[in-house]
Structures are given as structure tokens and as C-alpha cells.
Design a protein around this motif. Structure first.
Motif, PDB file in Angstrom:
ATOM      1  N   ALA A 144      13.710  46.161  -0.090  1.00  0.00           N
ATOM      2  CA  ALA A 144      14.953  46.269   0.671  1.00  0.00           C
ATOM      3  C   ALA A 144      15.144  45.096   1.612  1.00  0.00           C
ATOM      4  CB  ALA A 144      14.962  47.570   1.462  1.00  0.00           C
ATOM      5  N   GLU A 145      14.033  44.472   2.048  1.00  0.00           N
ATOM      6  CA  GLU A 145      14.136  43.473   3.105  1.00  0.00           C
ATOM      7  C   GLU A 145      12.867  42.627   3.140  1.00  0.00           C
ATOM      8  OE1 GLU A 145      15.077  43.859   7.925  1.00  0.00           O
ATOM      9  OE2 GLU A 145      14.798  45.656   6.710  1.00  0.00           O
ATOM     10  N   VAL A 146      13.001  41.399   3.621  1.00  0.00           N
ATOM     11  CA  VAL A 146      11.853  40.531   3.882  1.00  0.00           C
ATOM     12  C   VAL A 146      11.942  40.055   5.327  1.00  0.00           C
ATOM     13  CG1 VAL A 146      11.662  39.731   1.491  1.00  0.00           C
ATOM     14  CG2 VAL A 146      12.959  38.381   3.123  1.00  0.00           C
ATOM     15  N   ALA A 147      10.784  39.733   5.916  1.00  0.00           N
ATOM     16  CA  ALA A 147      10.779  39.259   7.302  1.00  0.00           C
ATOM     17  C   ALA A 147       9.564  38.375   7.545  1.00  0.00           C
ATOM     18  CB  ALA A 147      10.750  40.437   8.271  1.00  0.00           C
ATOM     19  N   TRP A 148       9.762  37.369   8.383  1.00  0.00           N
ATOM     20  CA  TRP A 148       8.636  36.596   8.921  1.00  0.00           C
ATOM     21  C   TRP A 148       8.269  37.285  10.232  1.00  0.00           C
ATOM     22  CZ3 TRP A 148       5.969  33.454   6.084  1.00  0.00           C
ATOM     23  CH2 TRP A 148       6.572  32.736   5.054  1.00  0.00           C
ATOM     24  N   VAL A 149       7.032  37.720  10.335  1.00  0.00           N
ATOM     25  CA  VAL A 149       6.591  38.537  11.460  1.00  0.00           C
ATOM     26  C   VAL A 149       5.592  37.749  12.310  1.00  0.00           C
ATOM     27  CG1 VAL A 149       5.460  40.704  12.099  1.00  0.00           C
ATOM     28  CG2 VAL A 149       6.953  40.615  10.083  1.00  0.00           C
ATOM     29  N   ARG A 150       5.891  37.642  13.592  1.00  0.00           N
ATOM     30  CA  ARG A 150       4.996  36.956  14.539  1.00  0.00           C
ATOM     31  C   ARG A 150       3.844  37.892  14.917  1.00  0.00           C
ATOM     32  NH1 ARG A 150       6.077  31.924  14.837  1.00  0.00           N
ATOM     33  NH2 ARG A 150       8.231  31.280  14.783  1.00  0.00           N
ATOM     34  N   HIS A 151       2.780  37.303  15.410  1.00  0.00           N
ATOM     35  CA  HIS A 151       1.561  38.045  15.726  1.00  0.00           C
ATOM     36  C   HIS A 151       1.841  39.267  16.598  1.00  0.00           C
ATOM     37  CE1 HIS A 151      -2.465  38.730  17.522  1.00  0.00           C
ATOM     38  NE2 HIS A 151      -2.870  38.413  16.294  1.00  0.00           N
ATOM     39  N   ALA A 152       2.574  39.096  17.671  1.00  0.00           N
ATOM     40  CA  ALA A 152       2.836  40.194  18.605  1.00  0.00           C
ATOM     41  C   ALA A 152       3.708  41.296  17.997  1.00  0.00           C
ATOM     42  CB  ALA A 152       3.497  39.661  19.875  1.00  0.00           C
ATOM     43  N   GLN A 153       4.422  40.991  16.921  1.00  0.00           N
ATOM     44  CA  GLN A 153       5.309  41.968  16.287  1.00  0.00           C
ATOM     45  C   GLN A 153       4.603  42.844  15.256  1.00  0.00           C
ATOM     46  OE1 GLN A 153       7.919  38.833  14.790  1.00  0.00           O
ATOM     47  NE2 GLN A 153       9.614  39.742  15.955  1.00  0.00           N
ATOM     48  N   ILE A 154       3.415  42.451  14.818  1.00  0.00           N
ATOM     49  CA  ILE A 154       2.735  43.165  13.727  1.00  0.00           C
ATOM     50  C   ILE A 154       2.616  44.667  14.003  1.00  0.00           C
ATOM     51  CG2 ILE A 154       0.557  43.417  12.450  1.00  0.00           C
ATOM     52  CD1 ILE A 154       0.327  40.312  12.576  1.00  0.00           C
ATOM     53  N   PRO A 155       2.205  45.118  15.200  1.00  0.00           N
ATOM     54  CA  PRO A 155       2.093  46.569  15.421  1.00  0.00           C
ATOM     55  C   PRO A 155       3.406  47.333  15.239  1.00  0.00           C
ATOM     56  CG  PRO A 155       0.867  45.383  17.098  1.00  0.00           C
ATOM     57  CD  PRO A 155       1.678  44.353  16.339  1.00  0.00           C
ATOM     58  N   ALA A 156       4.531  46.697  15.486  1.00  0.00           N
ATOM     59  CA  ALA A 156       5.822  47.366  15.280  1.00  0.00           C
ATOM     60  C   ALA A 156       6.119  47.550  13.790  1.00  0.00           C
ATOM     61  CB  ALA A 156       6.945  46.573  15.941  1.00  0.00           C
ATOM     62  N   TYR A 157       5.635  46.630  12.966  1.00  0.00           N
ATOM     63  CA  TYR A 157       5.848  46.709  11.523  1.00  0.00           C
ATOM     64  C   TYR A 157       4.778  47.566  10.837  1.00  0.00           C
ATOM     65  CZ  TYR A 157       9.448  43.083  11.588  1.00  0.00           C
ATOM     66  OH  TYR A 157      10.610  42.381  11.797  1.00  0.00           O
ATOM     67  N   VAL A 158       3.554  47.515  11.358  1.00  0.00           N
ATOM     68  CA  VAL A 158       2.430  48.241  10.760  1.00  0.00           C
ATOM     69  C   VAL A 158       1.711  49.000  11.886  1.00  0.00           C
ATOM     70  CG1 VAL A 158       0.414  48.077   9.256  1.00  0.00           C
ATOM     71  CG2 VAL A 158       2.192  46.347   9.099  1.00  0.00           C
ATOM     72  N   PRO A 159       2.277  50.130  12.333  1.00  0.00           N
ATOM     73  CA  PRO A 159       1.730  50.830  13.493  1.00  0.00           C
ATOM     74  C   PRO A 159       0.327  51.400  13.294  1.00  0.00           C
ATOM     75  CG  PRO A 159       3.544  52.072  12.513  1.00  0.00           C
ATOM     76  CD  PRO A 159       3.496  50.744  11.818  1.00  0.00           C
ATOM     77  N   TYR A 160      -0.076  51.626  12.050  1.00  0.00           N
ATOM     78  CA  TYR A 160      -1.402  52.191  11.772  1.00  0.00           C
ATOM     79  C   TYR A 160      -2.480  51.116  11.703  1.00  0.00           C
ATOM     80  CZ  TYR A 160       0.646  50.894   7.333  1.00  0.00           C
ATOM     81  OH  TYR A 160       1.302  50.202   6.351  1.00  0.00           O
ATOM     82  N   GLY A 161      -2.097  49.851  11.894  1.00  0.00           N
ATOM     83  CA  GLY A 161      -3.074  48.763  11.916  1.00  0.00           C
ATOM     84  C   GLY A 161      -3.326  48.154  10.552  1.00  0.00           C
ATOM     85  N   LEU A 162      -3.853  46.941  10.586  1.00  0.00           N
ATOM     86  CA  LEU A 162      -4.161  46.202   9.366  1.00  0.00           C
ATOM     87  C   LEU A 162      -5.643  46.318   9.023  1.00  0.00           C
ATOM     88  CD1 LEU A 162      -2.207  42.884  10.087  1.00  0.00           C
ATOM     89  CD2 LEU A 162      -1.492  44.774   8.605  1.00  0.00           C
ATOM     90  N   PHE A 163      -5.966  46.053   7.771  1.00  0.00           N
ATOM     91  CA  PHE A 163      -7.347  45.954   7.316  1.00  0.00           C
ATOM     92  C   PHE A 163      -8.030  44.891   8.177  1.00  0.00           C
ATOM     93  CE2 PHE A 163     -10.033  43.940   3.770  1.00  0.00           C
ATOM     94  CZ  PHE A 163     -11.094  44.810   3.954  1.00  0.00           C
ATOM     95  N   ASP A 164      -9.246  45.184   8.649  1.00  0.00           N
ATOM     96  CA  ASP A 164      -9.937  44.301   9.596  1.00  0.00           C
ATOM     97  C   ASP A 164      -9.981  42.841   9.160  1.00  0.00           C
ATOM     98  OD1 ASP A 164     -10.386  46.361  11.373  1.00  0.00           O
ATOM     99  OD2 ASP A 164     -12.467  46.685  10.768  1.00  0.00           O
ATOM    100  N   ALA A 165     -10.313  42.582   7.896  1.00  0.00           N
ATOM    101  CA  ALA A 165     -10.426  41.197   7.422  1.00  0.00           C
ATOM    102  C   ALA A 165      -9.087  40.470   7.510  1.00  0.00           C
ATOM    103  CB  ALA A 165     -10.962  41.151   5.996  1.00  0.00           C
ATOM    104  N   VAL A 166      -7.993  41.178   7.248  1.00  0.00           N
ATOM    105  CA  VAL A 166      -6.660  40.591   7.343  1.00  0.00           C
ATOM    106  C   VAL A 166      -6.307  40.358   8.811  1.00  0.00           C
ATOM    107  CG1 VAL A 166      -4.192  40.976   6.902  1.00  0.00           C
ATOM    108  CG2 VAL A 166      -5.898  41.586   5.162  1.00  0.00           C
ATOM    109  N   GLN A 167      -6.623  41.313   9.663  1.00  0.00           N
ATOM    110  CA  GLN A 167      -6.327  41.162  11.092  1.00  0.00           C
ATOM    111  C   GLN A 167      -7.068  39.960  11.676  1.00  0.00           C
ATOM    112  OE1 GLN A 167      -4.099  43.342  13.041  1.00  0.00           O
ATOM    113  NE2 GLN A 167      -4.202  41.378  14.091  1.00  0.00           N
ATOM    114  N   VAL A 168      -8.340  39.801  11.328  1.00  0.00           N
ATOM    115  CA  VAL A 168      -9.128  38.666  11.826  1.00  0.00           C
ATOM    116  C   VAL A 168      -8.504  37.345  11.366  1.00  0.00           C
ATOM    117  CG1 VAL A 168     -11.363  37.484  11.587  1.00  0.00           C
ATOM    118  CG2 VAL A 168     -11.283  39.932  12.093  1.00  0.00           C
ATOM    119  N   TYR A 169      -8.110  37.284  10.094  1.00  0.00           N
ATOM    120  CA  TYR A 169      -7.479  36.081   9.554  1.00  0.00           C
ATOM    121  C   TYR A 169      -6.172  35.782  10.293  1.00  0.00           C
ATOM    122  CZ  TYR A 169      -5.109  32.958   6.294  1.00  0.00           C
ATOM    123  OH  TYR A 169      -4.433  31.897   5.733  1.00  0.00           O
ATOM    124  N   LEU A 170      -5.343  36.806  10.477  1.00  0.00           N
ATOM    125  CA  LEU A 170      -4.052  36.595  11.142  1.00  0.00           C
ATOM    126  C   LEU A 170      -4.227  36.286  12.622  1.00  0.00           C
ATOM    127  CD1 LEU A 170      -1.809  39.259   9.390  1.00  0.00           C
ATOM    128  CD2 LEU A 170      -1.878  36.789   8.998  1.00  0.00           C
TER     129      LEU A 170
END
Length: 137
Positions: A105-131
Motif C-alpha cells: 500500500a505504501e513505501v517510506a524512508w524511515v529515520r532511526h528515531a521513527q522506527i518504533p512508530a513503524y515497528v512498535p514491537y521492536g526489530l530483530f536484534d541483529a537488524v537493530q544493531v546494524y541500523l
């Protein structure tokens, strides 16, 4: 028909595409439970590697050509039960748009501080560390 286990179903490759201080995310037309916003991703087909699948899915879903840099990690997704491989990718060409409007439905470029609003349950640890490293530059 019985429910397939994560080992019996094809794995999913997710492309972690970072450019200009943001990560590319897509909103599925139909959410999978809590999953609405996620990374471009799809099933690994035939003899594809996760890296090849991540690049192909990014092209099919958002019309961008990317090159896989490295696998960040693998897990069985806690919400879907699917085996996931997360692949860091670099943009070669194109700007993202909804190329697969049956799925997205949509695409977005998401800044670091915005990630929790897009993925409130959190990211996989390895991805979070990379980002954390890639988006703080």
C-alpha cells in the motif's frame, strides 16, 4: 492438510536497505497480525540464496535495484513462524514506489528515531544493531 513447520516452508529474505540516513520500509496492503510495516521481503525461490531473493523482492516490490552486502542474521519470526534471513543491501539505482500494488500500500524512508512508530514491537536484534550503526552516521 497439516500446518507446515518453519523448516518445511520456504524461507523469507528481507532486504534492509539504507540510504541517506534512513531505512526503506513497506506497508503491506493486508497486515499479518501486528505486522503492517516491514522491510521489502518475500519467499526464497528454488535455488536462490537469501541475498538473491532479497534483491529480487526489492526490485519486484518497490522497483529499486539493490546489491546484497551481507546477511545480518536469521531467526524464526516470533509473529509468523517463518524462517527469516535479514540481508543488508545497498541501492544501485531507482527510487522506491509501490511496484506491486496487489501486495503493498505504501513505501517510506524511515529515520532511526521513527522506527518504533513503524515497528512498535521492536526489530530483530541483529537488524537493530546494524541500523543503530548505519543510521547514526
Amino acid at each position: 492438510m497439516t500446518e507446515q513447520t518453519a523448516q518445511e516452508r520456504p524461507g523469507i529474505a528481507a532486504a534492509i536497505v539504507v540510504q541517506d540516513g534512513a531505512v526503506l520500509m513497506v506497508r503491506r496492503r493486508v497486515a499479518e497480525g501486528q505486522l503492517s510495516w516491514q522491510f521489502p521481503a518475500g519467499e526464497i525461490e528454488g535455488t536462490e540464496t537469501p541475498e538473491q531473493a532479497a534483491a529480487r523482492e526489492t526490485s519486484e516490490e518497490v522497483g529499486m535495484e539493490v546489491t546484497a552486502l551481507k546477511v545480518l542474521g536469521e531467526r524464526v519470526h516470533p509473529k509468523t513462524g517463518r524462517k527469516m534471513t535479514y540481508v543488508a543491501c545497498v541501492v544501485e539505482s531507482g527510487a522506491p514506489y509501490v511496484a506491486d500494488d496487489d501486495e503493498l500500500a505504501e513505501v517510506a524512508w524511515v529515520r532511526h528515531a521513527q522506527i518504533p512508530a513503524y515497528v512498535p514491537y521492536g526489530l530483530f536484534d541483529a537488524v537493530q544493531v546494524y541500523l543503530d550503526a548505519a543510521l547514526s552516521r
